[in-house]
Enzyme design. Sequence first.
Site, short mmCIF file in Angstrom:
data_model
loop_
_atom_site.label_atom_id
_atom_site.label_comp_id
_atom_site.label_asym_id
_atom_site.label_seq_id
_atom_site.Cartn_x
_atom_site.Cartn_y
_atom_site.Cartn_z
N HIS A 1 1.98 -13.63 -5.51
CA HIS A 1 1.03 -13.57 -4.60
C HIS A 1 0.21 -14.66 -4.25
CE1 HIS A 1 -2.17 -11.50 -1.76
NE2 HIS A 1 -1.47 -10.50 -1.86
N ARG B 1 0.89 -1.16 0.05
CA ARG B 1 0.21 0.15 0.06
C ARG B 1 0.63 1.32 -0.02
NH1 ARG B 1 -2.94 -3.84 2.83
NH2 ARG B 1 -4.92 -4.02 2.12
N ASP C 1 -0.25 -9.65 8.55
CA ASP C 1 -0.25 -8.93 7.40
C ASP C 1 0.88 -8.08 7.43
OD1 ASP C 1 -0.90 -7.76 4.90
OD2 ASP C 1 -2.90 -7.49 5.65
N GLU D 1 5.21 -13.19 0.62
CA GLU D 1 5.42 -12.14 -0.38
C GLU D 1 6.95 -11.51 -0.43
OE1 GLU D 1 1.98 -9.24 -0.62
OE2 GLU D 1 0.92 -10.79 0.68
N HIS E 1 -1.09 -2.56 -4.52
CA HIS E 1 -0.54 -3.58 -5.20
C HIS E 1 -0.70 -3.22 -6.74
CE1 HIS E 1 -0.27 -6.41 -2.13
NE2 HIS E 1 -1.23 -6.95 -2.11
C1 FUC Z 1 -2.05 -8.96 0.89
C2 FUC Z 1 -2.35 -7.84 1.99
C3 FUC Z 1 -3.31 -6.99 1.94
C4 FUC Z 1 -4.37 -7.46 0.81
C5 FUC Z 1 -4.13 -8.49 -0.12
C6 FUC Z 1 -5.12 -9.02 -0.70
O1 FUC Z 1 -0.68 -8.80 0.14
O2 FUC Z 1 -1.05 -7.21 2.51
O3 FUC Z 1 -3.88 -6.70 3.06
O4 FUC Z 1 -5.58 -7.76 1.64
O5 FUC Z 1 -3.08 -9.09 0.14
#
Ligand code: FUC
Length: 352
Positions: A179, A80, A252, A313, A105
């Site tokens: 992701h 973010r 998170d 990630e 993202h």
């Molecule tokens: C992750 C998180 C976020 C988000 C996303 C779908 O990377 O950092 O909070 O919800 O994925």
Amino acid sequence: MKMTDTLFGHTNDEPVMEYTLVNDSGMSVSCLNYSCTITKILVPDRCGNIENVVLGFDQFFDYLDLSPYFGCVVGRAAGRIRNAEFTLDGESCQLTANEEPNHLHGGKKGFHSVIWKSEPIETESAVGLKFFYRSKDGEEGYPGNLDTTIIYLLNNQNELSITYEARTDQKTIVNLTNHSYFNLSGNLKRDCSEHVLQLDGDRFLELDSDLIPTGRLLEAANTPFDFKHGRLLKSGMKSSHPQNVLAGNGYDHHLVFSKKGENTVVLTDKESGRTLLMTTDQPCVVLYTANHLEGLYSISGVRARNYLGVCLETQGLPIDFNQPHFPATLLNPDEVYRSTTTYRFFSKTIGV
Ligand code: FUC
């Protein structure tokens, strides 16, 4: 080793292909030219049962309508960015505020929502794909034409490597990751609360209520963020630590590796015996335990629910120009952004 492809769907009249890489040791990886999405990773458990260990949809339209970034590449900048803006050399860059008022993202038309050019790769020791995408100057507000190449390679050691390379024609920022939501139980039999995570990291980044790093690095010792000796993910899901509660009862967070250079992360599911050994050259990993996955849809026949997967990630430290002590993920025209993360799967528990 071999690669096959099938038509998976269409978007904007372009064909979406699903490629399947198969090695000689019982492992396969399927992925799309849409957002380089990894749709399936099939690996054996300790009894030799070959099952899927990532979250993915069976139908392409679900990726368009429902996907919370399942398996895709995230860019130009993962995470973010506050108020969807940053300053480069005194000039303000306004990004798409796709999570009002912030940027998440890579924005609306981020790397997760476009078709990439793809080319098969076959070497003596691996089979794979080379993906390419040109993000034009100004796309989602980012400066510079950015050419990105991503290479997926699968070898006979049950190892999938992802290599990212990017070049720009103007100073810009880049922070790429994958992701995938892992679930080592196989075919989503159980959620990830009993998975054990181990990594060498002394510190993590504090989040504010928008889930944006405040700029403060917190000590992991004696908290649910200490993974040095292996920790069940459920300890953070059930914890009353304000950072776990704020993240939606779980993780998170950017976990920062203690040492520079190559680092490893080990994720284990004792019941199936499966272990993922992840190696990366990035300085941190965002651990997301799918705290907000619950929804009125199903994922390969299983109702979407919290904790059904865990994202690891790997990435650079966040791009936050209001926090000068964080090295920004800047890229200049004479430089190449290059990073590799490998995912090696074992059908026995190791290291924890
Ligand atoms: C992750 C998180 C976020 C988000 C996303 C779908 O990377 O950092 O909070 O919800 O994925």
